[in-house]
Design an enzyme around this catalytic site. Structure first.
Site, PDB file in Angstrom:
ATOM      1  N   CYS A 127       0.695  -1.108   0.156  1.00 43.97           N
ATOM      2  CA  CYS A 127      -0.057  -0.076   0.027  1.00 43.97           C
ATOM      3  C   CYS A 127       0.962   1.291  -0.128  1.00 43.97           C
ATOM      4  O   CYS A 127       0.339   2.304  -0.228  1.00 43.97           O
ATOM      5  CB  CYS A 127      -0.958   0.066   1.256  1.00 43.97           C
ATOM      6  SG  CYS A 127      -1.966  -1.159   1.302  1.00 43.97           S
ATOM      7  N   ASN A 146     -10.185  -0.501  -0.288  1.00 50.30           N
ATOM      8  CA  ASN A 146      -8.805  -0.158  -0.104  1.00 50.30           C
ATOM      9  C   ASN A 146      -8.170  -0.785  -1.224  1.00 50.30           C
ATOM     10  O   ASN A 146      -8.320  -2.085  -1.567  1.00 50.30           O
ATOM     11  CB  ASN A 146      -8.189  -0.759   1.162  1.00 50.30           C
ATOM     12  CG  ASN A 146      -6.750  -1.033   1.183  1.00 50.30           C
ATOM     13  OD1 ASN A 146      -6.076  -0.837   0.074  1.00 50.30           O
ATOM     14  ND2 ASN A 146      -6.181  -1.243   2.338  1.00 50.30           N
ATOM     15  N   HIS A 157      -3.242   7.243   1.746  1.00 48.50           N
ATOM     16  CA  HIS A 157      -3.883   5.888   1.364  1.00 48.50           C
ATOM     17  C   HIS A 157      -4.996   5.551   1.947  1.00 48.50           C
ATOM     18  O   HIS A 157      -5.387   5.790   2.975  1.00 48.50           O
ATOM     19  CB  HIS A 157      -2.628   4.881   1.645  1.00 48.50           C
ATOM     20  CG  HIS A 157      -3.184   3.564   1.719  1.00 48.50           C
ATOM     21  ND1 HIS A 157      -3.917   3.021   0.420  1.00 48.50           N
ATOM     22  CD2 HIS A 157      -3.442   2.451   2.536  1.00 48.50           C
ATOM     23  CE1 HIS A 157      -4.135   1.653   0.736  1.00 48.50           C
ATOM     24  NE2 HIS A 157      -3.810   1.261   1.885  1.00 48.50           N
TER      25      HIS A 157
END
Length: 330
Positions: free
Chosen positions: A114, A285, A255
């Protein structure tokens, strides 16, 4: 004379057509829209069909970014693909290079989960600042639905698929104002997509291991604690390095992991909510794709304008985290 500054001059994004909302997800596992939304802020996620590949999704985002930068695929010197879910374990960047017809470009994958987009941004900047390359295509793309256990309600509610891309170009003035990158492998076990093998005897006394990757496992509580502590710290450090105050930041783009993390980080930094970019309600996500996907959306909505100062931060498996501050456009 080479221009040794960098500018981020174009963005693009692509997501699969198929979406799965929380109500539909609650038919799969014992959960509810209310439970997911209050804990994560996620309402739906996009899922790649078996016929959809990471390379095609990434190429679609890339074409938009190249067009909005006002260059052609033939101008690209380097393609950096930040991903944890390539179509091929040997990497997918070269496939994207062929797909785009970017014949001059060298292409390789970069894996930092990520944090991949932020790590990729800094990597790309070094090549430009070093005078090696003029035009770099940076892609963040992941198809995490391939690696989610759809019976594990702690993780399957979180993840979605997508791709985002930006073009970085050599520029007279340097628009990347500062960055900080960090890793802590001692906390690696909190978030994994691990290889699991069984032993196979080839001939007596010679054993090798063969197997496959197992679905994502995560200790949500620890990852949350890590993000809320480390992200404000790394943004503060980058602000100091860039000689900026928090008031001079126009947008905070984290993020897109969990709305509660976004809120907690903004609160610690004293950043008002209207400066926080969030689109995870629609996409979940998307790992390395989340920052460029949200960036592109905000640019196309006219929210992010040329010369706006943006603080971005990625955090995730590794554990890795990092921040960068840049001004949008030339």
């Amino acid at each position: 004379m080479h221009k040794l500054g960098i500018a981020i001059t174009g963005s693009g994004s692509a997501v699969p057509e198929t979406s799965l909302d929380n109500a539909a997800l609650s038919e799969l596992v014992e959960t509810s829209d209310e439970w997911i939304a209050t804990r994560t802020g996620i309402r739906q996620r996009r899922l790649a069909l078996p016929t959809e590949s990471l390379s095609v999704l990434a190429a679609k985002a890339s074409r938009q970014a190249i067009a909005s930068a006002g260059i052609t695929a033939g101008d690209i010197d380097l393609i950096l693909l930040a991903t944890s879910t390539p179509d091929d374990l040997f990497g997918s960047a070269c496939q994207i290079q062929a797909e785009l017809g970017a014949t001059k470009a060298v292409a390789f994958d970069l894996t930092a989960a990520c944090s991949g987009f932020v790590f990729g941004l800094v990597t790309a900047a070094q090549y430009i600042r070093g005078g090696v390359f003029q035009n770099v295509l940076l892609i963040g793309a992941d198809i995490l639905s391939r690696w989610v256990d759809w019976q594990d309600r702690r993780t399957c509610v979180l993840f979605g698929d997508g791709a985002g891309a930006v073009v970085l170009q050599a520029n007279e003035s340097d628009r990347l104002l500062g960055f900080t990158l960090k890793s802590d492998g001692s906390q690696n076990h909190y978030l994994n997509l691990a290889y699991q093998a069984s032993s196979q005897e080839l001939i007596p006394g010679v054993n090798i291991s063969q197997g496959t990757y197992q679905p994502i496992t995560m200790n949500g509580k620890e990852v949350y604690r890590f993000a809320v502590q480390k992200v404000p710290e790394v943004i503060d450090k980058t602000l100091f390095q860039a000689n900026l105050t928090i008031e001079q930041i126009d947008w905070l783009l984290l993020h897109q992991a969990n709305q509660r993390i976004l809120d907690a980080v903004a609160q610690r930094l004293n950043i008002p909510n209207d400066k926080v970019i969030s689109n995870l309600a629609n996409y979940g996500n998307t790992s390395a794709a989340s920052i460029p996907l949200a960036l592109d959306e905000a640019v196309r909505q006219g929210k992010i304008k040329p010369n706006d100062t943006i603080a971005v931060s990625g955090f995730g498996a590794g554990l890795t985290w990092g921040a960068a501050i840049f001004q949008w456009g030339r």
